[in-house]
Design a protein around this motif. Structure first.
Motif, PDB file in Angstrom:
ATOM      1  N   UNK A 136      -1.310   6.971   8.997  1.00 26.69           N
ATOM      2  CA  UNK A 136      -1.292   5.684   9.720  1.00 26.69           C
ATOM      3  C   UNK A 136       0.016   5.546  10.516  1.00 26.69           C
ATOM      4  N   UNK A 138      -2.616   8.565   3.242  1.00 26.58           N
ATOM      5  CA  UNK A 138      -3.180   7.582   4.184  1.00 26.58           C
ATOM      6  C   UNK A 138      -2.058   6.920   4.980  1.00 26.58           C
ATOM      7  N   UNK A 189      -3.038   7.480  -1.379  1.00 27.83           N
ATOM      8  CA  UNK A 189      -2.479   6.326  -0.674  1.00 27.83           C
ATOM      9  C   UNK A 189      -1.289   6.753   0.196  1.00 27.83           C
ATOM     10  N   UNK A 222       0.792  -1.232   0.000  1.00 24.58           N
ATOM     11  CA  UNK A 222       0.000   0.000   0.000  1.00 24.58           C
ATOM     12  C   UNK A 222       0.826   1.285   0.000  1.00 24.58           C
TER      13      UNK A 222
END
Lengths: 253, 253
Positions: A171, A167, A164, A104
């Motif tokens: 995170x 994100x 992405x 990811x």
């Protein structure tokens, strides 16, 4: 015991397995593969790695490819200076992060890098010659990536990749509120993975994200990473990047 | 020592970590999570796995998610009946395959499954209710997958996924010409991974590929897989799939 490491510049994939080699104090023969000259698709290199990708670890003739696999291999064979937690729950946490970064993060940062840097290279090659070079690339996905870099990735693709990356930053920032390192109290392969593919240059690559204010814990973590002996040694390895490419990307390597 | 395994039907992800549990003869409490009722996005389940995805392994309170991570964890904690080679080169070969399957097979087979099966489910939900359900899904990628399943994936997306599946079948067929199992002479987590995500149903899911003639070695390997005690036990677990969904997909589970 002979270790040989085939690699390009100390960034991304090539950096990711170089850091553990240095952290563990392992002697290895460094073999530079010049991506500017498409050496990774040359006959001599394909004979070593049929997938035509760097880096490659050769350990007494055993060929290990893919950085996450190489790094687990180094833990299995050289467990001193552990970069994988010895307790199974800790190892699972590290692998959770490695999987997240591999699936990811890596390709999405990479798309922007290819768009900005490899695109310049790809567009500089004459038609005919470009197609001939493409035919030498073993992996279909990799051929497509080169073709996309030459034509330019679409706005939609780039926007998705940016989302992405954002994100991932959020995170990571959250996780670093729970523990000092990504997978817990210890520096592990997960930190090395995120640093190599994203953390080391994300602020310079995406200035509009204002990473240092958006992710202050990640910014402090980056400093801790840069202070690691293995990281220092790896980053001091020669960088032969064509200056024209480096300038274009705003040092995005 | 208490093991609890949260899972759906014995296929794909849920099957993949169930097989090692049975192969190793481990006692575990089975907790069925009903995907038809979106239990994976319910409050009680999100409290266990904030990502809202099955399966989950709970080992004495330690929560392990993601099947490749769970399966490595089971090897670390229960090394008897090894499904990961004990020699590091063998383990690296197994991890190479796991990585290939996780990154280049799983999502592509899954897209066709979602297009055919989850699409029926998603389109059966009234507007308003659908959006409310979507809001409960923690992962943005997963929300997008549900939305795509409802509207139907594009022809281009499906064709790309098909090409990836064909590439994987040919790669596996090639590997099985070199050794009896995917990662060498022994049955490993790599076989379990490919079987669960692709091998067990690819012939029924893509009849136009003529898998049995295209990949005779893979077809024989599938029979060897079906003869494994752990595979038999796992496949004998209850399957509550709504028959309407099963019929629609031509048994594409």
């Amino acid at each position: 015991m002979a270790l040989k490491y085939y690699h390009a510049e100390p960034a991304a994939n090539s950096l990711k397995s170089m850091i553990p080699l240095f952290e563990k104090g392992l002697e290895f023969e460094s073999v530079y593969v010049d991506l500017h000259k498409f050496e990774q698709h040359s006959e001599w290199f394909i004979a070593i790695n049929p997938e035509g990708q760097v880096p490659v670890l050769d350990h007494d003739g055993a060929i290990i490819t893919h950085t996450t696999v190489i790094n687990e291999y180094l833990e299995d064979v050289f467990p001193d200076v552990p970069l994988r937690p010895r307790d199974p729950v800790g190892a699972a946490r590290m692998r959770y992060w490695n999987k997240f970064i591999d699936e990811h993060v890596m390709n999405h940062v990479s798309m922007h890098g290819w768009h900005r840097m490899v695109g310049v290279l790809a567009r500089g090659i004459e038609s005919g010659e470009f197609e001939a070079l493409m035919e030498r690339i073993p992996l279909p996905d990799q051929r497509k990536k080169w073709a996309d870099a030459r034509s330019g990735f679409s706005e939609e693709q780039l926007a998705h990749a940016t989302a992405k990356v954002e994100y991932a930053i959020d995170k990571v920032e959250g996780a670093l509120g729970e523990s000092e390192w990504l997978a817990g109290d210890n520096y592990t392969l997960a930190d090395i993975n995120f640093f190599s593919h994203c953390g080391m240059f994300v602020d310079r690559m995406f200035p509009e994200m204002e990473v240092t204010t958006r992710a202050p814990r990640m910014t402090a973590w980056k400093e801790r990473m840069l202070a690691r002996p293995g990281v220092k040694e790896a980053l001091a390895m020669p960088d032969h990047t064509n200056p024209a490419l480096r300038t274009f990307t705003g040092e995005a390597r």
